[in-house]
Enzyme design. Structure first.
Site, PDB file in Angstrom:
ATOM      1  N   HIS A  81      -3.520  -5.317   0.523  1.00 47.14           N
ATOM      2  CA  HIS A  81      -3.192  -5.707   1.802  1.00 47.14           C
ATOM      3  C   HIS A  81      -3.002  -6.955   1.952  1.00 47.14           C
ATOM      4  CE1 HIS A  81      -2.996  -1.622   3.640  1.00 47.14           C
ATOM      5  NE2 HIS A  81      -3.697  -1.307   2.881  1.00 47.14           N
ATOM      6  N   GLU A 135      -1.610  -8.882   4.025  1.00 49.10           N
ATOM      7  CA  GLU A 135      -1.681  -9.173   5.480  1.00 49.10           C
ATOM      8  C   GLU A 135      -2.963  -9.576   6.186  1.00 49.10           C
ATOM      9  OE1 GLU A 135      -2.737  -4.885   5.827  1.00 49.10           O
ATOM     10  OE2 GLU A 135      -1.275  -6.160   4.416  1.00 49.10           O
ATOM     11  N   CYS A 184       0.721  -1.247   0.038  1.00 49.36           N
ATOM     12  CA  CYS A 184       0.020  -0.271   0.134  1.00 49.36           C
ATOM     13  C   CYS A 184       0.921   1.179   0.082  1.00 49.36           C
ATOM     14  CB  CYS A 184      -0.958   0.063   1.028  1.00 49.36           C
ATOM     15  SG  CYS A 184      -2.445   1.214   0.941  1.00 49.36           S
TER      16      CYS A 184
END
Length: 248
Positions: A220, A222, A112
């Site tokens: 993202h 994660e 990001c």
């Protein structure tokens, strides 16, 4: 029994979060480095003094530039204005760590804001995608969605064949969780587009001709990687690449 050493990956912090004077990294990033990349995460504070960036990088095998709630200050990519919040300490430390890692021939990964930082560091520009009437509107998230809930919304990206991301996560299209206020305008020197959203926004880049790989995604990975094979593959290959550059 011989225990194989793990690579050490520096995870950059955010200098200010929600008006708190603190160095903060979301646990999801640290957990992903430890669990899925099978590496040792080391948090790098985004302090104002960047003179020790080379010394920090010397102790690492790779750098991970994470997402954040702040935007990159527009002056860094030649724009006259942009929307706050900004984090000058994060901007400065990210630029210094990228330069030091490239000089030392060590891998750089971005997520990001990290993708945006890499692009700016290599001479690229950004575009502010927010509607001036809606400060919470993030690109690729529906209008009117609360900022804290935006991560639940996904969209597709199309992977460019033959790129580093294609080798890691496979070709074709897949769904990602992408929430961001700035997108790539002009591409930084030496960067290659690895994926785009249906509206043409660059969603992933890698490097060409650098001493060590650079790989960054706008989304993202994660965010619940167990449910997205391509995101799990991203983290596993972060570890594989970092391990390949250990001791260099």
């Amino acid at each position: 029994m011989t225990i194989s050493p793990k690579p050490v990956i520096g995870v950059i912090s955010n200098h200010v979060v929600e008006d708190e004077g603190a160095y903060v990294v979301k646990a999801r990033y640290v957990d992903a480095v430890a669990r899925y990349a099978d590496a040792v995460p080391l948090i790098c504070p985004s302090v104002e003094d960047v003179s020790n960036a080379a010394a920090i990088v010397a102790r690492l095998d790779a750098i991970l530039l994470t997402g954040a709630t702040s935007n990159i200050e527009p002056g860094r990519y030649g724009a006259a204005a942009g929307r706050a919040p900004f984090d000058p300490a994060r901007d400065g430390m990210a630029a210094a760590l990228i330069a030091a890692a490239m000089a030392a021939g060590k891998p750089v990964f971005g997520i990001c804001r990290g993708l945006q930082e890499i692009n700016v560091a290599l001479g690229g520009t950004l575009v502010d995608q927010r509607d001036g009437t809606n400060q919470a509107l993030a690109h690729h998230a529906p209008d009117g969605v609360d900022l804290d809930l935006m991560f639940a919304h996904a969209h597709s990206v199309e992977v460019v064949p033959g790129t580093l991301l294609a080798a890691i996560a496979g070709e074709g299209s897949f769904a990602v969780n992408s929430v961001h206020f700035q997108t790539i305008g002009a591409l930084g020197k030496g960067l290659v587009v690895n994926a785009r959203a249906p509206d043409g926004v660059v969603e992933a880049v890698s490097s060409s001709g650098t001493a060590a790989p650079i790989l960054a995604v706008q989304w993202h990975p994660e965010w619940r990687p167990e449910g997205r094979p391509h995101d799990l593959a991203f983290w596993r290959n972060v570890g594989v690449i970092a391990r390949a550059y250990m001791g260099r």
